[in-house]
Every structure is written in C-alpha cells, then in structure tokens.
Design a protein around this motif. Structure first.
Motif, PDB file in Angstrom:
ATOM      1  N   ASP A  53     -76.432  37.430 -27.853  1.00 20.83           N
ATOM      2  CA  ASP A  53     -76.459  37.103 -26.427  1.00 20.83           C
ATOM      3  C   ASP A  53     -76.017  38.270 -25.544  1.00 20.83           C
ATOM      4  OD1 ASP A  53     -73.753  37.138 -27.055  1.00 20.83           O
ATOM      5  OD2 ASP A  53     -73.280  35.344 -25.889  1.00 20.83           O
ATOM      6  N   LEU A  54     -76.224  39.513 -26.017  1.00 19.01           N
ATOM      7  CA  LEU A  54     -75.811  40.674 -25.225  1.00 19.01           C
ATOM      8  C   LEU A  54     -76.651  40.791 -23.965  1.00 19.01           C
ATOM      9  CD1 LEU A  54     -75.193  43.431 -27.930  1.00 19.01           C
ATOM     10  CD2 LEU A  54     -73.506  42.019 -26.734  1.00 19.01           C
ATOM     11  N   VAL A  55     -75.984  41.082 -22.861  1.00 18.82           N
ATOM     12  CA  VAL A  55     -76.635  41.245 -21.565  1.00 18.82           C
ATOM     13  C   VAL A  55     -76.372  42.666 -21.074  1.00 18.82           C
ATOM     14  CG1 VAL A  55     -76.702  40.454 -19.165  1.00 18.82           C
ATOM     15  CG2 VAL A  55     -76.339  38.794 -21.010  1.00 18.82           C
ATOM     16  N   LEU A  56     -77.431  43.355 -20.704  1.00 20.63           N
ATOM     17  CA  LEU A  56     -77.321  44.703 -20.159  1.00 20.63           C
ATOM     18  C   LEU A  56     -76.706  44.608 -18.763  1.00 20.63           C
ATOM     19  CD1 LEU A  56     -78.049  47.720 -20.503  1.00 20.63           C
ATOM     20  CD2 LEU A  56     -80.258  47.176 -19.486  1.00 20.63           C
ATOM     21  N   VAL A  57     -75.552  45.254 -18.569  1.00 23.04           N
ATOM     22  CA  VAL A  57     -74.845  45.139 -17.292  1.00 23.04           C
ATOM     23  C   VAL A  57     -74.707  46.466 -16.545  1.00 23.04           C
ATOM     24  CG1 VAL A  57     -73.573  43.045 -17.905  1.00 23.04           C
ATOM     25  CG2 VAL A  57     -72.582  45.295 -18.430  1.00 23.04           C
ATOM     26  N   GLY A  58     -74.999  47.588 -17.208  1.00 22.94           N
ATOM     27  CA  GLY A  58     -74.880  48.868 -16.526  1.00 22.94           C
ATOM     28  C   GLY A  58     -75.074  50.024 -17.490  1.00 22.94           C
ATOM     29  N   PRO A  93     -67.286  35.409 -16.847  1.00 20.85           N
ATOM     30  CA  PRO A  93     -66.410  34.397 -16.254  1.00 20.85           C
ATOM     31  C   PRO A  93     -67.202  33.151 -15.863  1.00 20.85           C
ATOM     32  CG  PRO A  93     -66.274  36.492 -15.039  1.00 20.85           C
ATOM     33  CD  PRO A  93     -67.346  36.637 -16.058  1.00 20.85           C
ATOM     34  N   ALA A  94     -66.536  31.997 -15.919  1.00 19.37           N
ATOM     35  CA  ALA A  94     -67.163  30.737 -15.507  1.00 19.37           C
ATOM     36  C   ALA A  94     -67.457  30.786 -14.011  1.00 19.37           C
ATOM     37  CB  ALA A  94     -66.249  29.569 -15.838  1.00 19.37           C
ATOM     38  N   LEU A  95     -68.515  30.103 -13.629  1.00 16.26           N
ATOM     39  CA  LEU A  95     -68.915  30.066 -12.223  1.00 16.26           C
ATOM     40  C   LEU A  95     -68.669  28.682 -11.625  1.00 16.26           C
ATOM     41  CD1 LEU A  95     -72.352  31.901 -12.477  1.00 16.26           C
ATOM     42  CD2 LEU A  95     -70.221  32.817 -11.560  1.00 16.26           C
ATOM     43  N   SER A  96     -68.557  28.621 -10.324  1.00 17.04           N
ATOM     44  CA  SER A  96     -68.455  27.346  -9.620  1.00 17.04           C
ATOM     45  C   SER A  96     -69.829  26.691  -9.569  1.00 17.04           C
ATOM     46  CB  SER A  96     -67.964  27.578  -8.186  1.00 17.04           C
ATOM     47  OG  SER A  96     -66.725  28.239  -8.187  1.00 17.04           O
ATOM     48  N   ASP A  97     -69.853  25.406  -9.272  1.00 14.67           N
ATOM     49  CA  ASP A  97     -71.126  24.707  -9.114  1.00 14.67           C
ATOM     50  C   ASP A  97     -71.949  25.386  -8.032  1.00 14.67           C
ATOM     51  OD1 ASP A  97     -70.571  22.826 -11.044  1.00 14.67           O
ATOM     52  OD2 ASP A  97     -69.837  21.321  -9.629  1.00 14.67           O
ATOM     53  N   GLY A  98     -73.238  25.518  -8.285  1.00 13.97           N
ATOM     54  CA  GLY A  98     -74.135  26.132  -7.316  1.00 13.97           C
ATOM     55  C   GLY A  98     -74.175  27.650  -7.387  1.00 13.97           C
ATOM     56  N   LYS A 140     -61.685  49.082 -13.228  1.00 15.94           N
ATOM     57  CA  LYS A 140     -61.509  48.757 -11.812  1.00 15.94           C
ATOM     58  C   LYS A 140     -62.723  49.238 -11.040  1.00 15.94           C
ATOM     59  CE  LYS A 140     -58.733  52.921 -11.184  1.00 15.94           C
ATOM     60  NZ  LYS A 140     -57.429  53.467 -10.872  1.00 15.94           N
ATOM     61  N   ILE A 141     -62.909  48.662  -9.886  1.00 18.26           N
ATOM     62  CA  ILE A 141     -64.006  49.052  -8.983  1.00 18.26           C
ATOM     63  C   ILE A 141     -63.629  50.368  -8.327  1.00 18.26           C
ATOM     64  CG2 ILE A 141     -65.276  48.427  -6.887  1.00 18.26           C
ATOM     65  CD1 ILE A 141     -65.978  46.612  -9.184  1.00 18.26           C
ATOM     66  N   HIS A 142     -64.600  51.266  -8.236  1.00 19.25           N
ATOM     67  CA  HIS A 142     -64.403  52.549  -7.554  1.00 19.25           C
ATOM     68  C   HIS A 142     -65.688  52.812  -6.767  1.00 19.25           C
ATOM     69  CE1 HIS A 142     -62.651  56.478  -6.859  1.00 19.25           C
ATOM     70  NE2 HIS A 142     -63.825  57.015  -7.119  1.00 19.25           N
ATOM     71  N   GLY A 143     -65.697  52.414  -5.485  1.00 15.64           N
ATOM     72  CA  GLY A 143     -66.914  52.518  -4.676  1.00 15.64           C
ATOM     73  C   GLY A 143     -67.964  51.556  -5.213  1.00 15.64           C
ATOM     74  N   GLU A 144     -69.149  52.073  -5.528  1.00 12.88           N
ATOM     75  CA  GLU A 144     -70.217  51.243  -6.084  1.00 12.88           C
ATOM     76  C   GLU A 144     -70.165  51.201  -7.609  1.00 12.88           C
ATOM     77  OE1 GLU A 144     -73.925  52.711  -4.613  1.00 12.88           O
ATOM     78  OE2 GLU A 144     -73.583  51.900  -2.607  1.00 12.88           O
ATOM     79  N   ASP A 145     -69.236  51.918  -8.203  1.00  9.80           N
ATOM     80  CA  ASP A 145     -69.148  52.023  -9.654  1.00  9.80           C
ATOM     81  C   ASP A 145     -67.950  51.252 -10.189  1.00  9.80           C
ATOM     82  OD1 ASP A 145     -71.348  53.806  -9.812  1.00  9.80           O
ATOM     83  OD2 ASP A 145     -70.050  55.485  -9.319  1.00  9.80           O
ATOM     84  N   VAL A 146     -67.919  51.158 -11.506  1.00  7.18           N
ATOM     85  CA  VAL A 146     -66.747  50.672 -12.229  1.00  7.18           C
ATOM     86  C   VAL A 146     -66.246  51.858 -13.032  1.00  7.18           C
ATOM     87  CG1 VAL A 146     -65.955  49.153 -14.086  1.00  7.18           C
ATOM     88  CG2 VAL A 146     -67.567  48.286 -12.376  1.00  7.18           C
ATOM     89  N   VAL A 147     -64.950  52.110 -12.987  1.00 12.33           N
ATOM     90  CA  VAL A 147     -64.368  53.146 -13.833  1.00 12.33           C
ATOM     91  C   VAL A 147     -63.522  52.426 -14.874  1.00 12.33           C
ATOM     92  CG1 VAL A 147     -64.471  55.014 -12.145  1.00 12.33           C
ATOM     93  CG2 VAL A 147     -62.456  53.555 -12.220  1.00 12.33           C
ATOM     94  N   ALA A 148     -63.578  52.949 -16.108  1.00 12.81           N
ATOM     95  CA  ALA A 148     -62.914  52.249 -17.191  1.00 12.81           C
ATOM     96  C   ALA A 148     -62.340  53.214 -18.211  1.00 12.81           C
ATOM     97  CB  ALA A 148     -63.904  51.312 -17.880  1.00 12.81           C
ATOM     98  N   ARG A 149     -61.266  52.757 -18.845  1.00  9.94           N
ATOM     99  CA  ARG A 149     -60.674  53.460 -19.969  1.00  9.94           C
ATOM    100  C   ARG A 149     -61.024  52.655 -21.212  1.00  9.94           C
ATOM    101  NH1 ARG A 149     -55.511  53.608 -22.594  1.00  9.94           N
ATOM    102  NH2 ARG A 149     -54.795  51.915 -21.260  1.00  9.94           N
ATOM    103  N   LEU A 150     -61.673  53.314 -22.169  1.00  9.41           N
ATOM    104  CA  LEU A 150     -62.139  52.658 -23.385  1.00  9.41           C
ATOM    105  C   LEU A 150     -61.327  53.121 -24.581  1.00  9.41           C
ATOM    106  CD1 LEU A 150     -65.974  53.122 -22.780  1.00  9.41           C
ATOM    107  CD2 LEU A 150     -64.554  51.159 -22.163  1.00  9.41           C
ATOM    108  N   ALA A 151     -61.143  52.244 -25.543  1.00 15.71           N
ATOM    109  CA  ALA A 151     -60.410  52.587 -26.762  1.00 15.71           C
ATOM    110  C   ALA A 151     -61.108  53.747 -27.462  1.00 15.71           C
ATOM    111  CB  ALA A 151     -60.338  51.385 -27.692  1.00 15.71           C
ATOM    112  N   PRO A 189     -74.548  43.958  -8.046  1.00 17.60           N
ATOM    113  CA  PRO A 189     -73.533  44.292  -7.043  1.00 17.60           C
ATOM    114  C   PRO A 189     -72.193  43.614  -7.320  1.00 17.60           C
ATOM    115  CG  PRO A 189     -75.167  42.794  -6.120  1.00 17.60           C
ATOM    116  CD  PRO A 189     -75.655  43.183  -7.470  1.00 17.60           C
ATOM    117  N   ASP A 190     -72.181  42.596  -8.176  1.00 21.50           N
ATOM    118  CA  ASP A 190     -70.961  41.895  -8.546  1.00 21.50           C
ATOM    119  C   ASP A 190     -70.627  42.258  -9.992  1.00 21.50           C
ATOM    120  OD1 ASP A 190     -68.913  40.174  -9.078  1.00 21.50           O
ATOM    121  OD2 ASP A 190     -70.006  38.356  -8.553  1.00 21.50           O
ATOM    122  N   ALA A 191     -69.563  42.976 -10.202  1.00 18.32           N
ATOM    123  CA  ALA A 191     -69.221  43.477 -11.537  1.00 18.32           C
ATOM    124  C   ALA A 191     -68.146  42.640 -12.216  1.00 18.32           C
ATOM    125  CB  ALA A 191     -68.785  44.934 -11.437  1.00 18.32           C
TER     126      ALA A 191
END
Length: 180
Positions: free
Chosen positions: A10-15, A96-101, A61-72, A34-36
């Motif tokens: 179930d892998l989803v390409l996210v970036g 994450p779980a979403l609200s109805d709608g 964390k969000i950094h402008g339009e990007d996400v910056v991350a520290r990976l193992a 646009p929602d990371a």
C-alpha cells in the motif's frame, strides 16, 4: 529492490528528495501534495535510492514549500546529497485519520464520476490545487496522459458541485453538465 525485504503493498508516492539541507545530513523533500501531514506523521519512509529501502524518519518539519527531515543513517551532507532524486513513499496505513468529509487525494484518483443525470463524466485521473480548493481532473480512462489536457473536465472539489463521495462504491456524484 532488495531481495528479502517485506515491502508493503500500500505504498503511496508522496514526494521526492530535492537535495541536502544543511551540513548535518538533513534532506529536503518536495511533497506532491500541498498538505504534508502524512510525511510529518509517518515514522518510516520508503526511499528508492540506491535501492528501495525502509528508512526511519527521525525528525521532520515544514520549510517553505518543502519538508526537511533527518533520516536514520544519513549523518552528513554528502550522504544526504546522494539521495537527490530519490522518491519517497509511505504506507497508506501510516497516514493520519481524517475527519468525516475529508479525503486524501490518492483515495479519489480512479473513482468514477457521474453527474446528477446519471451520465458518466469519466474517472478522476488526478487532482490539482488552485490555492482556494482542490480541482478534480476528470477524463475517460482510455485517454493517454499526453492528451489529458485536451479532454479533461476540471471540476472544483467543493460542496456546490461535489454532492457525494462513496469510496466503497468507488463513485463521485457531481452537479456538473456533460457539456461543461
């Protein structure tokens, strides 16, 4: 892909990794949405460079339009830079779980779109964001990607036009004419 690795189905390409960030091994990821939230909440990412591997996300964390991350295991700029161009995937179970709608875009792609008159408008081929709201890109399944812009219908994903989303039935009902 590495032999013997249990890869979720179930892998989803996210970036994708667009480069290094700083000198301590952080990577800069350009998200496809646009929602990371999924990237920020998932503890493990699948990265396809040098081959598909599961990497623990230590911080993000969000950094402008990007996400910056520290990976193992990525401890310096050279190692981070070597990941440039790698795709980032996340197991759908980690979203994450979403609200109805609320819906993740990935869950809408491929759904059949019919109008209130019961006419088929096609399937959701993709979505785009115009800043105010998402827009469904709807076209027949057999339209080649190169021809999509010529044949697609752009339907704002707002209550005024989208009347029902039934993920179980894989259908979306819209108030949209076949000749729009």
């Amino acid at each position: 892909m590495s032999v013997g690795i249990d890869v979720p189905d179930d892998l989803v390409l996210v970036g994708y990794v667009s480069g290094a960030f700083g000198i301590h091994g952080w990577v800069k990821i350009r998200p496809y949405s646009p929602d990371a939230d999924a990237m920020l909440s998932a503890k493990h990412w699948w990265i396809d460079k040098p081959e598909l591997q599961n990497i623990a996300r230590m911080e993000a964390k969000i950094h402008g339009e990007d996400v910056v991350a520290r990976l193992a295991g990525v401890t310096d700029r050279n190692t981070a830079e070597a990941l440039r161009g790698a795709t980032v995937k996340i197991s759908r179970k980690q979203f994450p779980a979403l609200s109805d709608g609320e819906f993740y875009w990935v869950d809408l792609v491929g759904l059949q779109v019919d109008n209130l008159q019961g006419e088929s408008l096609g399937i959701v081929r993709d979505l785009m964001d115009n800043g105010a709201h998402p827009i469904l890109r709807v076209a027949a399944a057999d339209i080649p990607e190169a021809e999509l812009q010529k044949h697609e219908r752009l339907i704002p994903f707002v209550d005024q036009f989208v009347k029902e989303v039934n993920q179980e039935a894989r259908k979306i009902q819209v108030d949209w004419g076949i000749d729009y």
